[in-house]
Design a protein around this motif. Structure first.
Motif, PDB file in Angstrom:
ATOM      1  N   HIS A  80       0.840  -1.193   0.000  1.00 31.34           N
ATOM      2  CA  HIS A  80       0.000   0.000   0.000  1.00 31.34           C
ATOM      3  C   HIS A  80       0.875   1.243   0.000  1.00 31.34           C
ATOM      4  O   HIS A  80       1.754   1.376   0.840  1.00 31.34           O
ATOM      5  N   LEU A  82       0.686   5.197   0.395  1.00 29.70           N
ATOM      6  CA  LEU A  82      -0.169   6.314   0.787  1.00 29.70           C
ATOM      7  C   LEU A  82       0.462   7.608   0.278  1.00 29.70           C
ATOM      8  O   LEU A  82       1.557   7.980   0.689  1.00 29.70           O
ATOM      9  N   THR A  84      -0.625  11.742  -0.918  1.00 33.33           N
ATOM     10  CA  THR A  84      -1.727  12.699  -0.914  1.00 33.33           C
ATOM     11  C   THR A  84      -1.306  14.010  -1.554  1.00 33.33           C
ATOM     12  O   THR A  84      -0.169  14.440  -1.412  1.00 33.33           O
ATOM     13  N   ILE A  89      -1.887  14.566   5.854  1.00 33.12           N
ATOM     14  CA  ILE A  89      -2.313  13.169   5.892  1.00 33.12           C
ATOM     15  C   ILE A  89      -3.211  13.050   7.115  1.00 33.12           C
ATOM     16  O   ILE A  89      -2.768  13.300   8.238  1.00 33.12           O
ATOM     17  N   ASP A  92      -7.794   9.396   9.380  1.00 30.94           N
ATOM     18  CA  ASP A  92      -8.528   8.288   8.741  1.00 30.94           C
ATOM     19  C   ASP A  92      -7.578   7.382   7.968  1.00 30.94           C
ATOM     20  O   ASP A  92      -7.720   6.160   7.976  1.00 30.94           O
ATOM     21  N   ALA A  93      -6.630   8.004   7.282  1.00 29.78           N
ATOM     22  CA  ALA A  93      -5.688   7.229   6.467  1.00 29.78           C
ATOM     23  C   ALA A  93      -4.833   6.331   7.358  1.00 29.78           C
ATOM     24  O   ALA A  93      -4.551   5.179   7.013  1.00 29.78           O
ATOM     25  N   ASN A  96      -6.954   3.507   8.726  1.00 34.78           N
ATOM     26  CA  ASN A  96      -7.137   2.518   7.664  1.00 34.78           C
ATOM     27  C   ASN A  96      -5.955   1.541   7.636  1.00 34.78           C
ATOM     28  O   ASN A  96      -6.125   0.323   7.516  1.00 34.78           O
ATOM     29  N   SER A 125      -2.640  12.379  13.368  1.00 38.35           N
ATOM     30  CA  SER A 125      -2.190  11.253  12.548  1.00 38.35           C
ATOM     31  C   SER A 125      -0.878  10.702  13.084  1.00 38.35           C
ATOM     32  O   SER A 125      -0.686   9.490  13.181  1.00 38.35           O
TER      33      SER A 125
END
Ligand SMILES: [Zn+2]
Length: 326
Positions: A80, A82, A84, A89, A92-93, A96, A125
């Motif tokens: 994955h 990530l 943006t 960031i 939620d990310a 997840n 985050s």
């Protein structure tokens, strides 16, 4: 991308391969270094090698197995990335990521989360990620990629293995441009020397605008003289107002002085970056002695540093122009 296909970064690759060989791969990594020099590429190559079915002994990915093919097509279910475009960031990310980490990897040996521009994590985050880093799980690896590690909390930094990535050597960037972009050697060397050690930057510079810019700089340089103050002001003002543009211009200017020095010592056009502009180089080499050229190079470098400090740019450039040996 396999390690073998990466230009440069040999020390960092060696370190990652050694961890694989010793079966001491960490749970969290931080790839840091200036923008666009290959940090994420390195993290991706490491990820691919970790999951490749044929990586044993070579500690590099094969590019052919099912895992490699999925990685190349960016549809590996356990990998994955990530990224943006947004300013932050958001939590939620990160949540997840935490949720996915509770399951076993679907196919790969390791599930890898690459968080690009990790410095964009806001406080919430970062706190959430810290909890994850504090409770590592064997199947999951988190790789943070950032050009601004100092924006990350110390608590996160201290839990990651650091991979410090340096700008590439000029020769390495040039080699890439020659081999992968079919560029001729002198153009490759010119763009590489302006690229700040970034292949991406070198490719971006390869444009008609850049060629036109250099033609004009060359003309101004060959006509600039202390006897004609207007010519010096013209040179200073041509270098521009925008910080990034000025720094690029100063680097280009210094390739001329560097060339003049090389030409003076070797009289060989083949060693010269601006080899297609030989008359201007030869003229500089003829007019100036070695000491004067070296002083010019130092002066341009110093001006470049001064520009970085948000001083009055026009004044800095004018002072430089009037102090150059021309
Ligand atoms: Zn493979």
């Amino acid at each position: 991308m396999s390690f073998a296909n990466i230009y440069g970064h040999q020390k960092q690759i060696g370190m990652l391969q050694k961890a694989m060989a010793q079966e001491r791969v960490g749970h969290s990594y931080l790839f840091s270094g200036p923008d666009a020099i290959g940090k994420k590429t390195l993290a991706m190559a490491f990820t691919q090698a970790l999951n490749c079915e044929n990586a044993a002994e070579r500690y590099d990915s094969c590019g052919n197995c099912s895992s490699c093919r999925k990685m190349i097509h960016r549809n590996h279910p356990d990998i994955h990335v990530l990224e943006t475009q947004a300013q932050f960031i958001r939590i939620d990310a990160i949540r997840n990521i935490q949720e996915q980490m509770t399951f076993k990897p679907l196919e790969g040996r390791r599930r890898v989360f690459i968080i690009d521009d990790a410095d964009k994590m806001n406080e919430q985050s970062a706190n959430a990620l810290l909890k994850t880093l504090e409770e590592p799980s064997a199947d999951n690896i988190i790789m943070l990629v950032t050009a601004r590690p100092y924006w990350l909390p110390q608590t996160i930094l201290s839990r990651c293995r650091h991979v410090r990535v340096n700008p590439l050597a000029v020769e390495t960037v040039a080699q890439f441009l020659i081999e992968q972009q079919q560029m001729d050697a002198s153009k490759a060397l010119l763009l590489a020397s302006l690229s700040g050690g970034s292949i991406g930057q070198a490719i971006e510079l390869d444009s008609e605008d850049m060629i036109a810019y250099r033609t004009e700089l060359s003309r101004l340089l060959s006509t600039a003289s202390l006897r004609n103050p207007m010519s010096l002001l013209a040179l200073a003002s041509f270098l521009g107002q925008d910080k990034k543009e000025i720094k690029q211009g100063l680097k280009l200017l210094n390739t001329y002085f560097r060339d003049a020095l090389v030409y003076k010592e070797t009289a060989q056009a083949s060693m010269i970056i601006n080899s297609d502009d030989l008359p201007v180089i030869a003229s500089l080499a003829c007019r100036l002695n070695g000491e004067q050229i070296l002083q010019n190079i130092t002066l341009v470098e110093k001006s470049n540093e001064t520009i970085e400090m948000n001083v009055n740019k026009s004044l800095t450039l004018e002072a430089m122009a009037f102090n150059l040996h021309l």
